[in-house]
Design a protein around this motif. Structure first.
Motif, PDB file in Angstrom:
ATOM      1  N   ILE A 146       0.820  -1.210   0.000  1.00  0.00           N
ATOM      2  CA  ILE A 146       0.000   0.000   0.000  1.00  0.00           C
ATOM      3  C   ILE A 146       0.857   1.265   0.000  1.00  0.00           C
ATOM      4  CG2 ILE A 146      -2.074  -1.060   0.946  1.00  0.00           C
ATOM      5  CD1 ILE A 146      -1.210  -0.086   3.715  1.00  0.00           C
ATOM      6  N   ASN A 147       2.061   1.169  -0.572  1.00  0.00           N
ATOM      7  CA  ASN A 147       2.905   2.346  -0.749  1.00  0.00           C
ATOM      8  C   ASN A 147       2.943   2.752  -2.214  1.00  0.00           C
ATOM      9  OD1 ASN A 147       4.746   3.197   1.798  1.00  0.00           O
ATOM     10  ND2 ASN A 147       4.142   1.055   1.950  1.00  0.00           N
ATOM     11  N   ASP A 148       3.239   4.028  -2.466  1.00  0.00           N
ATOM     12  CA  ASP A 148       3.372   4.495  -3.847  1.00  0.00           C
ATOM     13  C   ASP A 148       4.517   3.791  -4.552  1.00  0.00           C
ATOM     14  OD1 ASP A 148       1.342   6.705  -3.986  1.00  0.00           O
ATOM     15  OD2 ASP A 148       2.514   7.427  -2.300  1.00  0.00           O
ATOM     16  N   ILE A 149       5.619   3.596  -3.846  1.00  0.00           N
ATOM     17  CA  ILE A 149       6.737   2.800  -4.350  1.00  0.00           C
ATOM     18  C   ILE A 149       7.311   2.015  -3.182  1.00  0.00           C
ATOM     19  CG2 ILE A 149       8.355   4.730  -4.066  1.00  0.00           C
ATOM     20  CD1 ILE A 149       9.973   3.564  -6.412  1.00  0.00           C
ATOM     21  N   ALA A 150       7.645   0.768  -3.451  1.00  0.00           N
ATOM     22  CA  ALA A 150       8.216  -0.064  -2.396  1.00  0.00           C
ATOM     23  C   ALA A 150       9.280  -0.964  -2.985  1.00  0.00           C
ATOM     24  CB  ALA A 150       7.132  -0.900  -1.730  1.00  0.00           C
ATOM     25  N   PHE A 151      10.357  -1.106  -2.241  1.00  0.00           N
ATOM     26  CA  PHE A 151      11.429  -2.035  -2.587  1.00  0.00           C
ATOM     27  C   PHE A 151      11.430  -3.133  -1.526  1.00  0.00           C
ATOM     28  CE2 PHE A 151      12.582   2.005  -4.451  1.00  0.00           C
ATOM     29  CZ  PHE A 151      13.084   1.660  -5.701  1.00  0.00           C
ATOM     30  N   VAL A 152      11.239  -4.371  -1.972  1.00  0.00           N
ATOM     31  CA  VAL A 152      11.074  -5.502  -1.075  1.00  0.00           C
ATOM     32  C   VAL A 152      12.250  -6.454  -1.265  1.00  0.00           C
ATOM     33  CG1 VAL A 152       9.501  -7.301  -0.296  1.00  0.00           C
ATOM     34  CG2 VAL A 152       8.586  -5.263  -1.423  1.00  0.00           C
ATOM     35  N   GLY A 153      12.916  -6.818  -0.194  1.00  0.00           N
ATOM     36  CA  GLY A 153      14.091  -7.671  -0.285  1.00  0.00           C
ATOM     37  C   GLY A 153      13.803  -9.036  -0.897  1.00  0.00           C
ATOM     38  N   VAL A 154      14.649  -9.430  -1.857  1.00  0.00           N
ATOM     39  CA  VAL A 154      14.549 -10.756  -2.487  1.00  0.00           C
ATOM     40  C   VAL A 154      15.953 -11.314  -2.679  1.00  0.00           C
ATOM     41  CG1 VAL A 154      12.351 -10.372  -3.690  1.00  0.00           C
ATOM     42  CG2 VAL A 154      14.501  -9.720  -4.805  1.00  0.00           C
ATOM     43  N   GLU A 155      16.015 -12.622  -2.908  1.00  0.00           N
ATOM     44  CA  GLU A 155      17.282 -13.292  -3.149  1.00  0.00           C
ATOM     45  C   GLU A 155      17.168 -14.135  -4.410  1.00  0.00           C
ATOM     46  OE1 GLU A 155      20.468 -16.271  -0.861  1.00  0.00           O
ATOM     47  OE2 GLU A 155      18.730 -15.438   0.200  1.00  0.00           O
ATOM     48  N   LEU A 156      18.134 -13.973  -5.333  1.00  0.00           N
ATOM     49  CA  LEU A 156      18.153 -14.758  -6.559  1.00  0.00           C
ATOM     50  C   LEU A 156      18.647 -16.178  -6.279  1.00  0.00           C
ATOM     51  CD1 LEU A 156      19.665 -12.143  -9.064  1.00  0.00           C
ATOM     52  CD2 LEU A 156      17.260 -12.558  -8.486  1.00  0.00           C
TER      53      LEU A 156
END
Length: 560
Positions: free
Chosen positions: A230-240
């Motif tokens: 529910i943010n205008d922009i969000a960066f969410v941690g991921v791992e390849l």
């Protein structure tokens, strides 16, 4: 970052007149846009220092008072004694008090004890002891006089804090996991990215005239505590698959009166490129965002109309100048509550201790007490959460028991009831000019009632209380969302009450819940209503079923 030239009209198909700069529509289409064109909001700081703080409230230009002051976190607060029925009727100058709410940014949520004590001192010296923790990790003071603002700024800035762009059509506070860098389960620590964006872009006139506010979340928290959906922009941690860590980027989330969930762009962003992608998305919003109608000016409307694929194409081709690699979806949030209340291990062998004030309402004296308790137990920093709670970091194992005892003796609950832990409330009519009803005290009384009536209820249950339809307290994604309005009681009197939303959620099964026709309650009847519904859930739930899941299958009679 330089912005490449853009073609005139290749991407957008909406009718002319939405006020999109990239399509050549630079003339203001409403009063807000006119005010911003006349003078950048960032310029008001010097007038506050040189003129308004010296000449007083009556010297303030109305365009600054109800517009540009927001660029530095200042809103006039509501004049006492004006009931909620007049909120939409009176002119702004009739609602304005001669005092201000002042919002302090705490980007990422973490504070040193020195910073916390400066906030506490400002609360006691200038804000009549007020200091509310918001659901975006800010602190809000009330009763601030314009004459005091320059000294408050000096004190805040001496310890690295700021009110710059805490409000207004700007990049607001960047929320982050309060236990970033120490959580034993986190995917990636996002603090460097938060600081990078703050240092590069906050206070930069390139982003000080956006169509509307712009809310950012950056986190690698395993609980997804920053509610990225529910943010205008969000960066969410991921791992390849090869172990490389970075971020999945989401755009276009937001609530208010037209809620929308954010959309994944499907792109993997390496840590060093987060600031570029953030600036690119903010630039797309600045240039293509709708400026004609304020209620359609958030980025979520642009993302909804374009779709994620087109948004990503414009971002990459017109702003970044390179293609982002595809990336994986984030892991689902870990089970249980998406917060950090309780005692949890850090990766370094210490612990953090999260506790629950009442609906975010604290005082200067309480903040000093929290700092003292932390220091006595060897901690040098604390954090605010996006659930109006707080956390003390870096507690040695042999200090935990004593710290918990001291916090709980001060009614700062480390092991709170579900109702204390998961009830939030916005500012309400006490100070807010948009509000229709009172919220903070009512929500606190509600907690006490529910704890007495349902002492054995332990399931997660979010209760979010809002004083108007704007959803500052995120009512659409709460298990029980309470939208303040005036309702008619059994005797035909107009009283404070709520329209009730049920079964909203984010995470595994995101959605805005279920509306039951005519489901309202007066403030006086609310404890009876919630007790009844909670008991129905408790008796009917299946193994492992959440409240939101139960609501979707429950009979309407059980929800009333």
């Amino acid at each position: 970052m330089t912005t490449p030239a853009r073609p005139a009209n290749r991407h957008h198909k909406r009718p002319r007149g939405e006020g999109q700069w990239a399509l050549g529509f630079r003339e203001p289409l409403n009063k807000n846009e006119e005010n911003k064109k006349n003078d950048d909001g960032l310029n008001v700081r010097q007038r506050i220092i040189d003129i308004y703080s010296k000449r007083g409230f009556d010297s303030i230009d109305p365009a600054d008072l109800r517009g540009r002051f927001r660029w530095f976190g200042l809103y006039t607060q509501r004049k006492p004694g004006i009931d909620g029925g007049k909120t939409a009727i009176l002119e702004p100058e009739e609602l304005d008090d001669r005092y201000f709410m002042l919002r302090v940014r705490i980007d990422g949520g973490q504070l040193s004890l020195e910073q916390l004590r400066v906030i506490a001192d400002i609360s006691n010296d200038y804000a009549r002891g007020t200091a509310d923790i918001t659901d975006r990790q800010n602190v809000q003071f009330h009763w601030i006089e314009i004459e005091s603002v320059p000294d408050i700024w000096e004190r805040l800035e001496s310890v690295g804090l700021s009110t710059t762009e805490a409000c207004g059509d700007t990049p607001r506070v960047i929320i982050g996991c309060p236990v970033a860098g120490i959580d034993a389960e986190e995917t990636i620590d996002g603090r460097d990215q938060i600081r990078d964006i703050y240092d590069r872009y906050i206070g930069d006139q390139a982003f000080s005239n956006l169509p509307r506010k712009f809310k950012t979340a950056i986190s690698g928290c395993a609980a997804h505590c920053t509610v990225h959906e529910i943010n205008d922009i969000a960066f969410v941690g991921v791992e390849l698959a090869d172990g490389t860590k970075g971020f999945d980027v989401w755009v276009g989330g937001g609530l208010s009166t037209n809620p929308m969930l954010g959309k994944r762009l499907g792109a993997f962003v390496s840590p060093e490129r987060v600031h570029e992608v953030w600036a690119g998305v903010a630039s797309v919003f600045r240039d293509y965002g709708y400026r004609r109608l304020r209620h359609r000016a958030r980025i979520k409307f642009l993302v909804h109309d374009w779709g994620a694929e087109k948004f990503r194409e414009v971002l990459e081709k017109e702003y970044l100048g390179y293609a982002l690699p595809d990336g994986p979806s984030p892991e689902l949030p870990r089970g249980g509550r998406r917060d950090h209340v309780g005692v949890f291990p850090q990766h370094d062998g210490n612990f953090y201790v999260g506790f629950a004030p009442r609906v975010g309402r604290v005082s200067g004296d309480q903040l000093h007490l929290i700092a003292d308790i932390a220091e006595r137990h060897g901690s040098r920093r604390v954090a605010a959460t996006v659930e109006q709670k707080m956390v003390i970091l870096d507690v040695a194992p042999d200090q935990v028991k004593s710290m918990v005892a001291e916090l709980e003796a001060a009614d700062l609950q480390v092991n709170p009831s579900t109702f204390r832990r998961q009830t939030m409330a916005c500012t309400g009519i006490e100070y807010c000019k948009l509000a229709i009803i009172e919220t903070k005290a009512s929500a606190s009384r509600l907690i006490d009632e529910l704890e007495a009536r349902l002492p054995d209820f332990t399931d997660p249950l979010t209760i979010n209380v809002n004083g108007c339809p704007n959803s500052c307290a995120r009512i659409q994604v709460a298990d029980i969302g309470l939208k303040g309005q005036l309702v008619v009681d059994g005797d035909g009197n107009q009283v404070e009450g709520y329209q009730i939303h049920l079964g909203g959620s984010i995470g595994v099964n995101p959605g805005f819940g279920r509306k039951v026709r005519g489901l309202k309650a007066t403030a006086a009847d609310l404890p009876d209503y919630i007790e009844r519904v909670a008991r129905n859930f408790d008796s009917q739930k299946k193994e492992g079923e959440t409240f939101a899941e139960w609501v979707q299958r429950a009979e309407e009679a059980d929800l009333k």
